[in-house]
Design a protein around this motif. Structure first.
Motif, PDB file in Angstrom:
ATOM      1  N   LEU A 132       9.261  12.600  -0.644  1.00 37.17           N
ATOM      2  CA  LEU A 132       8.198  11.732  -0.122  1.00 37.17           C
ATOM      3  C   LEU A 132       8.179  10.402  -0.868  1.00 37.17           C
ATOM      4  O   LEU A 132       8.049   9.330  -0.261  1.00 37.17           O
ATOM      5  CB  LEU A 132       6.836  12.426  -0.252  1.00 37.17           C
ATOM      6  CG  LEU A 132       6.609  13.672   0.597  1.00 37.17           C
ATOM      7  CD1 LEU A 132       5.237  14.274   0.289  1.00 37.17           C
ATOM      8  CD2 LEU A 132       6.732  13.366   2.083  1.00 37.17           C
ATOM      9  N   GLY A 133       8.306  10.466  -2.190  1.00 39.07           N
ATOM     10  CA  GLY A 133       8.296   9.255  -2.987  1.00 39.07           C
ATOM     11  C   GLY A 133       9.482   8.356  -2.681  1.00 39.07           C
ATOM     12  O   GLY A 133       9.345   7.128  -2.606  1.00 39.07           O
ATOM     13  N   LEU A 134      10.643   8.954  -2.499  1.00 39.06           N
ATOM     14  CA  LEU A 134      11.840   8.180  -2.190  1.00 39.06           C
ATOM     15  C   LEU A 134      11.706   7.475  -0.845  1.00 39.06           C
ATOM     16  O   LEU A 134      12.091   6.305  -0.697  1.00 39.06           O
ATOM     17  CB  LEU A 134      13.060   9.100  -2.188  1.00 39.06           C
ATOM     18  CG  LEU A 134      14.431   8.454  -1.966  1.00 39.06           C
ATOM     19  CD1 LEU A 134      14.690   7.372  -3.006  1.00 39.06           C
ATOM     20  CD2 LEU A 134      15.525   9.518  -2.012  1.00 39.06           C
ATOM     21  N   ALA A 135      11.139   8.172   0.133  1.00 39.31           N
ATOM     22  CA  ALA A 135      10.943   7.565   1.458  1.00 39.31           C
ATOM     23  C   ALA A 135       9.973   6.390   1.381  1.00 39.31           C
ATOM     24  O   ALA A 135      10.207   5.330   1.986  1.00 39.31           O
ATOM     25  CB  ALA A 135      10.427   8.617   2.444  1.00 39.31           C
ATOM     26  N   TRP A 136       8.892   6.553   0.639  1.00 36.89           N
ATOM     27  CA  TRP A 136       7.921   5.459   0.505  1.00 36.89           C
ATOM     28  C   TRP A 136       8.539   4.267  -0.218  1.00 36.89           C
ATOM     29  O   TRP A 136       8.366   3.113   0.195  1.00 36.89           O
ATOM     30  CB  TRP A 136       6.685   5.941  -0.260  1.00 36.89           C
ATOM     31  CG  TRP A 136       5.592   4.914  -0.314  1.00 36.89           C
ATOM     32  CD1 TRP A 136       4.573   4.746   0.573  1.00 36.89           C
ATOM     33  CD2 TRP A 136       5.445   3.871  -1.300  1.00 36.89           C
ATOM     34  NE1 TRP A 136       3.783   3.667   0.204  1.00 36.89           N
ATOM     35  CE2 TRP A 136       4.300   3.113  -0.929  1.00 36.89           C
ATOM     36  CE3 TRP A 136       6.166   3.504  -2.438  1.00 36.89           C
ATOM     37  CZ2 TRP A 136       3.864   2.019  -1.680  1.00 36.89           C
ATOM     38  CZ3 TRP A 136       5.737   2.404  -3.183  1.00 36.89           C
ATOM     39  CH2 TRP A 136       4.590   1.688  -2.802  1.00 36.89           C
ATOM     40  N   PHE A 137       9.262   4.539  -1.262  1.00 38.36           N
ATOM     41  CA  PHE A 137       9.887   3.479  -2.050  1.00 38.36           C
ATOM     42  C   PHE A 137      10.884   2.697  -1.214  1.00 38.36           C
ATOM     43  O   PHE A 137      10.956   1.465  -1.280  1.00 38.36           O
ATOM     44  CB  PHE A 137      10.568   4.099  -3.275  1.00 38.36           C
ATOM     45  CG  PHE A 137      11.130   3.095  -4.239  1.00 38.36           C
ATOM     46  CD1 PHE A 137      10.413   1.971  -4.597  1.00 38.36           C
ATOM     47  CD2 PHE A 137      12.380   3.293  -4.801  1.00 38.36           C
ATOM     48  CE1 PHE A 137      10.929   1.041  -5.499  1.00 38.36           C
ATOM     49  CE2 PHE A 137      12.902   2.384  -5.697  1.00 38.36           C
ATOM     50  CZ  PHE A 137      12.184   1.255  -6.049  1.00 38.36           C
TER      51      PHE A 137
END
Length: 212
Positions: A68-73
């Motif tokens: 999730l964090g990678l997608a947001w970043f």
């Protein structure tokens, strides 16, 4: 039914998170203004897929936070680099500790590997930047530091696979668009390719059930 509800929740949460990313980009000193619904879509689609994969048992729950964090970043950093050929420190620097926090659910051993991955990825990319500043920017070096954390958790070879994949993707985009040729405008930014290559490697590892 449960999977559909979870996917829908991922879409709703992704739209909200994408709105936050767009709002932040518009207020950063070196950010950019992104029209609705670019960031919303860029976050909602992968978040829906991640939520669906978790609900269907394809993605282990311990991998969900980092995905999730990678997608947001990617949705936040990608548009800036694509439009202005730069990666703001306001995104890349906080991303390093954030990456370490997000891999924490994968275990203490994974956290240690992630820390080494940050140093290794940043060091290698810094060496390339010093040798060929025109090929790799300082922002890419800082970006590599945060991406090195999840890649190192996957495996040490994953760092190489992602780096090679990113280089090939950037070269392909440059070839297709003609960017970088004399009189054809600036070169293709490398940051989006780094983000895509890292996402592919990490998702593949998560879908396989863990590190290679």
């Amino acid at each position: 039914m449960g999977v559909c509800v979870t996917v829908a929740g991922g879409v709703v949460a992704g739209v909200g998170a994408g709105s936050v990313a767009r709002w932040l980009l518009g207020r950063m000193a070196r950010g950019t203004r992104v029209r609705i619904p670019v960031c919303e879509v860029l976050v909602a689609l992968p978040w829906a897929g991640i939520a669906g994969g978790w609900a269907a048992g394809v993605l282990p729950g311990r991998w969900v936070p980092v995905l999730l964090g990678l997608a947001w970043f990617a949705a936040a950093a990608g548009p800036v680099d694509a439009r202005h050929r730069r990666l703001p420190d306001a995104l890349t620097l906080p991303a390093v500790p954030a990456a370490l926090v997000l891999v924490a659910p994968l275990g203490a051993g994974a956290l240690g590997r992630a820390g080494l991955g940050v140093l290794l990825a940043a060091g290698v990319h810094a060496a390339v930047h010093l040798a060929a500043p025109g090929a790799l920017g300082a922002g890419d070096v800082k970006l590599a530091a945060s991406l090195g954390a999840p890649l190192a958790v996957v495996s040490w070879p994953a760092l190489v696979v992602a780096a090679v994949g990113a280089s090939l993707l950037t070269a392909l985009l440059a070839l297709v668009t003609g960017a970088g040729r004399r009189g054809r405008g600036p070169a293709v930014p490398h940051g989006p390719s780094m983000l895509v290559a890292t996402a592919v490697v990490v998702v593949a590892a998560a879908g396989a059930g863990g590190p290679w």
